[in-house]
Write a protein that holds these residues in place. Structure first.
Motif, PDB file in Angstrom:
ATOM      1  N   SER A  77       0.815  -1.213   0.000  1.00  0.00           N
ATOM      2  CA  SER A  77       0.000   0.000   0.000  1.00  0.00           C
ATOM      3  C   SER A  77       0.849   1.264   0.000  1.00  0.00           C
ATOM      4  CB  SER A  77      -0.966   0.006   1.180  1.00  0.00           C
ATOM      5  OG  SER A  77      -0.254  -0.049   2.399  1.00  0.00           O
ATOM      6  N   TRP A  78       0.198   2.355  -0.397  1.00  0.00           N
ATOM      7  CA  TRP A  78       0.818   3.669  -0.468  1.00  0.00           C
ATOM      8  C   TRP A  78      -0.116   4.684   0.167  1.00  0.00           C
ATOM      9  CZ3 TRP A  78       5.306   4.505  -3.718  1.00  0.00           C
ATOM     10  CH2 TRP A  78       5.685   3.384  -4.470  1.00  0.00           C
ATOM     11  N   ILE A  79       0.457   5.752   0.714  1.00  0.00           N
ATOM     12  CA  ILE A  79      -0.350   6.893   1.150  1.00  0.00           C
ATOM     13  C   ILE A  79       0.464   8.157   0.935  1.00  0.00           C
ATOM     14  CG2 ILE A  79       0.375   6.754   3.576  1.00  0.00           C
ATOM     15  CD1 ILE A  79      -2.513   7.639   4.312  1.00  0.00           C
ATOM     16  N   TRP A  80      -0.195   9.203   0.460  1.00  0.00           N
ATOM     17  CA  TRP A  80       0.432  10.493   0.161  1.00  0.00           C
ATOM     18  C   TRP A  80      -0.115  11.504   1.164  1.00  0.00           C
ATOM     19  CZ3 TRP A  80       0.509  12.716  -5.524  1.00  0.00           C
ATOM     20  CH2 TRP A  80       1.264  13.888  -5.553  1.00  0.00           C
ATOM     21  N   ILE A  81       0.773  12.120   1.928  1.00  0.00           N
ATOM     22  CA  ILE A  81       0.391  13.082   2.963  1.00  0.00           C
ATOM     23  C   ILE A  81       0.858  14.461   2.542  1.00  0.00           C
ATOM     24  CG2 ILE A  81       0.628  13.698   5.401  1.00  0.00           C
ATOM     25  CD1 ILE A  81       1.337  10.645   5.794  1.00  0.00           C
ATOM     26  N   ARG A  82      -0.051  15.427   2.571  1.00  0.00           N
ATOM     27  CA  ARG A  82       0.254  16.790   2.118  1.00  0.00           C
ATOM     28  C   ARG A  82       1.000  17.573   3.181  1.00  0.00           C
ATOM     29  NH1 ARG A  82      -5.328  16.657   0.915  1.00  0.00           N
ATOM     30  NH2 ARG A  82      -5.690  18.060   2.643  1.00  0.00           N
ATOM     31  N   PRO A  83       1.765  18.584   2.760  1.00  0.00           N
ATOM     32  CA  PRO A  83       2.363  19.500   3.743  1.00  0.00           C
ATOM     33  C   PRO A  83       1.270  20.146   4.592  1.00  0.00           C
ATOM     34  CG  PRO A  83       3.285  19.877   1.557  1.00  0.00           C
ATOM     35  CD  PRO A  83       2.133  18.941   1.371  1.00  0.00           C
ATOM     36  N   SER A 118      -7.139   8.982   0.522  1.00  0.00           N
ATOM     37  CA  SER A 118      -7.257   7.597   0.941  1.00  0.00           C
ATOM     38  C   SER A 118      -6.021   6.811   0.533  1.00  0.00           C
ATOM     39  CB  SER A 118      -8.496   6.949   0.302  1.00  0.00           C
ATOM     40  OG  SER A 118      -9.669   7.638   0.677  1.00  0.00           O
ATOM     41  N   PRO A 119      -5.624   5.824   1.340  1.00  0.00           N
ATOM     42  CA  PRO A 119      -4.507   4.959   0.944  1.00  0.00           C
ATOM     43  C   PRO A 119      -4.834   4.207  -0.345  1.00  0.00           C
ATOM     44  CG  PRO A 119      -5.017   4.677   3.269  1.00  0.00           C
ATOM     45  CD  PRO A 119      -6.136   5.487   2.671  1.00  0.00           C
ATOM     46  N   LEU A 120      -3.804   3.767  -1.020  1.00  0.00           N
ATOM     47  CA  LEU A 120      -3.958   3.094  -2.302  1.00  0.00           C
ATOM     48  C   LEU A 120      -3.230   1.757  -2.242  1.00  0.00           C
ATOM     49  CD1 LEU A 120      -4.969   3.451  -5.260  1.00  0.00           C
ATOM     50  CD2 LEU A 120      -2.719   4.415  -5.780  1.00  0.00           C
ATOM     51  N   LEU A 121      -3.865   0.711  -2.761  1.00  0.00           N
ATOM     52  CA  LEU A 121      -3.260  -0.612  -2.820  1.00  0.00           C
ATOM     53  C   LEU A 121      -3.326  -1.095  -4.269  1.00  0.00           C
ATOM     54  CD1 LEU A 121      -1.967  -2.972  -1.271  1.00  0.00           C
ATOM     55  CD2 LEU A 121      -4.269  -3.884  -0.892  1.00  0.00           C
ATOM     56  N   PRO A 122      -2.320  -0.746  -5.079  1.00  0.00           N
ATOM     57  CA  PRO A 122      -2.338  -1.155  -6.491  1.00  0.00           C
ATOM     58  C   PRO A 122      -2.274  -2.671  -6.625  1.00  0.00           C
ATOM     59  CG  PRO A 122      -0.697   0.566  -6.097  1.00  0.00           C
ATOM     60  CD  PRO A 122      -1.143   0.066  -4.763  1.00  0.00           C
ATOM     61  N   THR A 123      -2.881  -3.192  -7.688  1.00  0.00           N
ATOM     62  CA  THR A 123      -2.864  -4.631  -7.951  1.00  0.00           C
ATOM     63  C   THR A 123      -2.516  -4.867  -9.416  1.00  0.00           C
ATOM     64  OG1 THR A 123      -5.249  -4.634  -8.436  1.00  0.00           O
ATOM     65  CG2 THR A 123      -4.578  -5.129  -6.165  1.00  0.00           C
ATOM     66  N   ARG A 128       2.919  -3.671 -10.507  1.00  0.00           N
ATOM     67  CA  ARG A 128       4.243  -3.850 -11.120  1.00  0.00           C
ATOM     68  C   ARG A 128       4.788  -2.538 -11.648  1.00  0.00           C
ATOM     69  NH1 ARG A 128       1.544  -8.582 -12.687  1.00  0.00           N
ATOM     70  NH2 ARG A 128       0.952  -7.715 -14.715  1.00  0.00           N
ATOM     71  N   ALA A 129       3.919  -1.720 -12.235  1.00  0.00           N
ATOM     72  CA  ALA A 129       4.368  -0.452 -12.821  1.00  0.00           C
ATOM     73  C   ALA A 129       4.860   0.519 -11.744  1.00  0.00           C
ATOM     74  CB  ALA A 129       3.233   0.176 -13.627  1.00  0.00           C
ATOM     75  N   VAL A 130       4.135   0.624 -10.626  1.00  0.00           N
ATOM     76  CA  VAL A 130       4.568   1.564  -9.594  1.00  0.00           C
ATOM     77  C   VAL A 130       5.827   1.054  -8.901  1.00  0.00           C
ATOM     78  CG1 VAL A 130       2.282   2.589  -9.238  1.00  0.00           C
ATOM     79  CG2 VAL A 130       2.962   0.623  -7.858  1.00  0.00           C
ATOM     80  N   ARG A 166       1.939   7.319 -12.206  1.00  0.00           N
ATOM     81  CA  ARG A 166       1.552   5.916 -12.147  1.00  0.00           C
ATOM     82  C   ARG A 166       0.586   5.662 -10.994  1.00  0.00           C
ATOM     83  NH1 ARG A 166       1.540   2.375 -16.240  1.00  0.00           N
ATOM     84  NH2 ARG A 166       3.441   2.535 -17.496  1.00  0.00           N
ATOM     85  N   LEU A 167       0.872   6.251  -9.842  1.00  0.00           N
ATOM     86  CA  LEU A 167      -0.015   6.071  -8.693  1.00  0.00           C
ATOM     87  C   LEU A 167      -1.376   6.712  -8.942  1.00  0.00           C
ATOM     88  CD1 LEU A 167       2.486   6.664  -5.765  1.00  0.00           C
ATOM     89  CD2 LEU A 167       1.207   4.560  -6.210  1.00  0.00           C
ATOM     90  N   ALA A 168      -1.384   7.841  -9.642  1.00  0.00           N
ATOM     91  CA  ALA A 168      -2.649   8.529  -9.912  1.00  0.00           C
ATOM     92  C   ALA A 168      -3.589   7.669 -10.736  1.00  0.00           C
ATOM     93  CB  ALA A 168      -2.384   9.853 -10.620  1.00  0.00           C
ATOM     94  N   HIS A 169      -3.034   6.747 -11.512  1.00  0.00           N
ATOM     95  CA  HIS A 169      -3.860   5.902 -12.374  1.00  0.00           C
ATOM     96  C   HIS A 169      -3.909   4.455 -11.894  1.00  0.00           C
ATOM     97  CE1 HIS A 169      -4.507   8.999 -15.439  1.00  0.00           C
ATOM     98  NE2 HIS A 169      -3.272   9.371 -15.169  1.00  0.00           N
ATOM     99  N   ALA A 170      -3.432   4.209 -10.676  1.00  0.00           N
ATOM    100  CA  ALA A 170      -3.395   2.843 -10.157  1.00  0.00           C
ATOM    101  C   ALA A 170      -4.649   2.462  -9.387  1.00  0.00           C
ATOM    102  CB  ALA A 170      -2.178   2.644  -9.259  1.00  0.00           C
ATOM    103  N   GLY A 171      -5.457   3.442  -9.028  1.00  0.00           N
ATOM    104  CA  GLY A 171      -6.673   3.170  -8.282  1.00  0.00           C
ATOM    105  C   GLY A 171      -7.877   3.165  -9.184  1.00  0.00           C
TER     106      GLY A 171
END
Length: 289
Positions: A77-83, A118-123, A128-130, A166-171
């Motif tokens: 999983s991934w999560i992006w936290i803003r300043p 929201s967190p992201l869990l690419p499949t 593989r791409a991320v 890549r992450l922007a299009h993984a969900g």
């Protein structure tokens, strides 16, 4: 964090390690813990970094809290936290899980995080791409000496942008994707900067050179909420951060947020949350009925 018996939010400035490219840094969970120790930062206490965090969990599970939302991040999983967001780690998880942090200053890349955090869990192919994008970024980041510094910085800047794309299009794609336009981006930045100075959309509109109607239309398109709702939500979020993560009185919190009368702050809070500031504090700290 506790200072002289008072709970507080730790503001964390961007301080890369020596030898890191200007504007960004890549580190693993072990190095994060070591940096926390070197800089005297309690990773289990609330902190407000002035830079972006992209967290990837490679193995194990990381429990992470971001602005009153608790996330369980499994492997992959991934999560992006803003300043400016207030978040806190679970130190025990950092000791057992493995993963990568990518941190960068605002403006280092053009891409901005989605409004939904929201967190992201690419499949499948997305996973593989991320992973490939992250490996390429990590390898280039570590290869500081083979090309001139300016070229190295540009390379990692572009590779970070690739990873974010890549992450922007993984969900899953939203039902009706809408890109925030420049009007909303400018209004959002103005609210972030001046929400405690003025609580009137008209003041922000005047400073930006827009009408209130234009700001409302742009904010509705980007978020589904009016410009006033967006502004009030930002004030309420900061109030909740201060009530939970500091021991300031409700009156002091209201003053910090630009309310001249404690009663006005209490009414504002109760209208939008359904509780008084002190009722919210007690519930959030586990003392509510």
């Amino acid at each position: 964090m506790v200072k002289n018996g008072q709970t507080s939010i730790t503001d964390v400035a961007y301080r890369p390690e020596l030898g890191a490219p200007i504007g960004m840094d890549v580190l693993d969970f072990t190095e994060l813990r070591a940096r926390g120790r070197r800089r005297g930062i309690d990773l289990g206490a609330p902190m407000r970094p002035a830079f972006h965090h992209l967290i990837h969990v490679r193995a194990g599970t990381l429990h992470h809290s971001v602005d009153f939302t608790d996330h369980e991040l499994p492997a992959g999983s991934w999560i992006w936290i803003r300043p400016g967001q207030v978040h806190r780690y679970t130190p025990a998880d950092l000791a057992t899980a493995r993963g990568t942090f990518v941190i960068w200053q605002p403006g280092f890349v053009a891409a901005e995080p989605p409004y939904d955090q929201s967190p992201l869990l690419p499949t499948g192919p997305h996973a593989r791409a991320v992973q490939l994008a992250l490996r390429h970024l990590t390898q280039e980041y570590a290869d500081l000496a083979s090309i001139p510094l300016d070229a190295h910085i540009e390379a990692v800047r572009h590779l970070l942008a690739v990873l974010l794309l890549r992450l922007a299009h993984a969900g899953p794609a939203p039902a009706s994707p809408v890109l925030a336009d420049d009007t909303f981006r400018r209004y959002h930045a103005a609210v972030e900067r001046d929400f405690a100075r003025t609580h009137r959309v008209a003041d922000h509109a005047a400073s930006l050179g827009y009408s209130v109607r234009t700001l409302t239309r742009a904010t509705l398109a980007a978020t589904g909420h009016t410009a006033k709702q967006h502004l009030d939500a930002r004030i309420l979020l900061e109030a909740k951060r201060l009530l939970v993560h500091t021991d300031a009185s409700a009156a002091a919190v209201g003053t910090r947020l630009g309310f001249t009368d404690p009663g006005d702050f209490s009414k504002f809070f109760r209208k939008r949350d359904g509780r008084t500031p002190l009722e919210f504090r007690a519930m959030a700290r586990g003392r509510g009925g």
